[in-house]
Design an enzyme around this catalytic site. Structure first.
Site, mmCIF file in Angstrom:
data_model
loop_
_atom_site.group_PDB
_atom_site.id
_atom_site.type_symbol
_atom_site.label_atom_id
_atom_site.label_comp_id
_atom_site.label_asym_id
_atom_site.label_seq_id
_atom_site.Cartn_x
_atom_site.Cartn_y
_atom_site.Cartn_z
ATOM 1 N N TYR A 1 -5.584 11.733 1.953
ATOM 2 C CA TYR A 1 -5.821 10.374 2.432
ATOM 3 C C TYR A 1 -6.583 9.442 1.490
ATOM 4 O O TYR A 1 -6.196 8.287 1.308
ATOM 5 C CB TYR A 1 -6.558 10.389 3.778
ATOM 6 C CG TYR A 1 -5.826 11.065 4.920
ATOM 7 C CD1 TYR A 1 -4.476 11.381 4.855
ATOM 8 C CD2 TYR A 1 -6.518 11.385 6.081
ATOM 9 C CE1 TYR A 1 -3.822 12.000 5.911
ATOM 10 C CE2 TYR A 1 -5.874 12.006 7.146
ATOM 11 C CZ TYR A 1 -4.525 12.312 7.056
ATOM 12 O OH TYR A 1 -3.904 12.920 8.108
ATOM 13 N N CYS B 1 -10.354 -4.692 0.586
ATOM 14 C CA CYS B 1 -11.456 -3.729 0.534
ATOM 15 C C CYS B 1 -12.368 -4.071 -0.654
ATOM 16 O O CYS B 1 -12.013 -4.869 -1.534
ATOM 17 C CB CYS B 1 -10.922 -2.308 0.418
ATOM 18 S SG CYS B 1 -10.333 -1.871 -1.233
ATOM 19 N N ASN C 1 0.843 -1.202 0.000
ATOM 20 C CA ASN C 1 0.000 0.000 0.000
ATOM 21 C C ASN C 1 0.876 1.249 0.000
ATOM 22 O O ASN C 1 1.957 1.277 0.595
ATOM 23 C CB ASN C 1 -1.038 -0.004 1.128
ATOM 24 C CG ASN C 1 -0.477 -0.194 2.516
ATOM 25 O OD1 ASN C 1 0.568 -0.780 2.703
ATOM 26 N ND2 ASN C 1 -1.200 0.297 3.505
ATOM 27 N N ILE C 2 0.406 2.248 -0.719
ATOM 28 C CA ILE C 2 1.145 3.507 -0.881
ATOM 29 C C ILE C 2 0.167 4.643 -0.618
ATOM 30 O O ILE C 2 -0.734 4.897 -1.424
ATOM 31 C CB ILE C 2 1.732 3.628 -2.304
ATOM 32 C CG1 ILE C 2 2.605 2.410 -2.626
ATOM 33 C CG2 ILE C 2 2.532 4.926 -2.438
ATOM 34 C CD1 ILE C 2 3.060 2.333 -4.081
ATOM 35 N N GLU C 3 0.348 5.274 0.530
ATOM 36 C CA GLU C 3 -0.568 6.356 0.913
ATOM 37 C C GLU C 3 0.017 7.702 0.502
ATOM 38 O O GLU C 3 1.153 7.789 0.019
ATOM 39 C CB GLU C 3 -0.791 6.294 2.428
ATOM 40 C CG GLU C 3 -1.398 4.958 2.837
ATOM 41 C CD GLU C 3 -1.624 4.819 4.337
ATOM 42 O OE1 GLU C 3 -1.098 5.647 5.118
ATOM 43 O OE2 GLU C 3 -2.336 3.872 4.716
ATOM 44 N N GLU D 1 -3.019 -4.719 -2.975
ATOM 45 C CA GLU D 1 -3.538 -5.614 -4.027
ATOM 46 C C GLU D 1 -3.557 -4.887 -5.372
ATOM 47 O O GLU D 1 -3.244 -5.471 -6.416
ATOM 48 C CB GLU D 1 -4.973 -6.064 -3.683
ATOM 49 C CG GLU D 1 -5.089 -6.880 -2.408
ATOM 50 C CD GLU D 1 -5.278 -6.027 -1.146
ATOM 51 O OE1 GLU D 1 -4.775 -4.884 -1.096
ATOM 52 O OE2 GLU D 1 -5.927 -6.533 -0.226
ATOM 53 N N CYS E 1 -4.079 0.555 -2.495
ATOM 54 C CA CYS E 1 -3.949 -0.683 -1.722
ATOM 55 C C CYS E 1 -2.847 -1.568 -2.301
ATOM 56 O O CYS E 1 -2.501 -1.471 -3.490
ATOM 57 C CB CYS E 1 -5.259 -1.470 -1.760
ATOM 58 S SG CYS E 1 -6.586 -0.745 -0.799
ATOM 59 N N CYS F 1 -10.813 -3.575 -4.121
ATOM 60 C CA CYS F 1 -9.801 -4.583 -4.481
ATOM 61 C C CYS F 1 -10.444 -5.935 -4.765
ATOM 62 O O CYS F 1 -9.949 -6.692 -5.598
ATOM 63 C CB CYS F 1 -8.736 -4.683 -3.407
ATOM 64 S SG CYS F 1 -7.584 -3.295 -3.494
HETATM 65 N N1 THU Z 1 -5.172 -1.737 2.714
HETATM 66 C C1 THU Z 1 -4.596 -2.515 1.747
HETATM 67 O O1 THU Z 1 -3.609 -2.116 1.114
HETATM 68 N N2 THU Z 1 -5.136 -3.722 1.502
HETATM 69 C C2 THU Z 1 -6.137 -4.288 2.229
HETATM 70 O O2 THU Z 1 -6.510 -5.426 1.964
HETATM 71 C C3 THU Z 1 -6.783 -3.534 3.319
HETATM 72 C C4 THU Z 1 -6.354 -2.116 3.450
HETATM 73 C C5 THU Z 1 -4.538 -0.455 3.044
HETATM 74 C C6 THU Z 1 -5.240 0.795 2.621
HETATM 75 C C7 THU Z 1 -4.642 1.808 3.585
HETATM 76 O O3 THU Z 1 -3.386 2.238 3.087
HETATM 77 C C8 THU Z 1 -4.393 0.995 4.848
HETATM 78 O O4 THU Z 1 -4.394 -0.357 4.446
HETATM 79 C C9 THU Z 1 -5.441 1.205 5.927
HETATM 80 O O5 THU Z 1 -6.714 1.104 5.413
#
Ligand code: THU
Length: 135
Positions: A52, A90, A46-48, A59, A57, A93
């Site tokens: 926000y 999520c 995941n790359i935030e 995946e 994600c 995904c």
């Molecule tokens: N996130 C994922 O990358 N994959 C998942 O299956 C669940 C959530 C990430 C999104 C966000 O960066 C962090 O987890 C918290 O929601």
């Protein structure tokens, strides 16, 4: 001599992907490892970012890497988080995974201790609207 990868290899790949996560806002690092139909693997994290809702994600990143490498079938996908239950993907995904898999495709939820849950995509996204409606 090279041998076939074991499940531990896949889990370690997902763990290494999680270690690359950029998640300073949620502090919830996630790694994903896609195994293609022909056994190749593609990782994502995941790359935030500071806006926000615009983060990606793990995946999504792994699927993007798979597609740009020329593959379009997911044999199975490992998702690694620090969560003892294993994080479920999520909604968005689930749909992205569905595009390149089917109801029986294993979605394997892991924590650093190992596999926590094995689900079929059809359990996560029943009655999915998939490419077969359109293609
Ligand atoms: N996130 C994922 O990358 N994959 C998942 O299956 C669940 C959530 C990430 C999104 C966000 O960066 C962090 O987890 C918290 O929601």
């Amino acid at each position: 001599m090279s041998s076939l990868p074991t499940e531990t290899d896949y889990i370690n790949g997902a763990k290494q992907a999680m270690a690359k996560a950029y998640a300073p806002y949620s502090n919830y690092p996630v790694g994903a490892l896609v195994v293609t139909q022909n056994g190749e693997t593609f990782a994502g994290c995941n790359i935030e970012n500071a806006s926000y809702p615009e983060g990606n994600c793990a995946e999504t990143a792994a699927i993007a890497a798979m597609v740009i490498a020329g593959h379009q079938r997911i044999q199975k996908i490992y998702i690694m988080s620090q969560d003892d239950q294993g994080a479920t993907p999520c909604g968005g995904c689930r749909q992205r995974i569905r595009e390149f898999s089917d109801n029986n495709t294993p979605v394997i939820l892991c924590s650093p201790a190992g596999v926590q849950q094995r689900l079929a995509l059809g359990e996560l996204l029943p009655h999915a609207f998939g490419p077969e409606f359109l293609l």
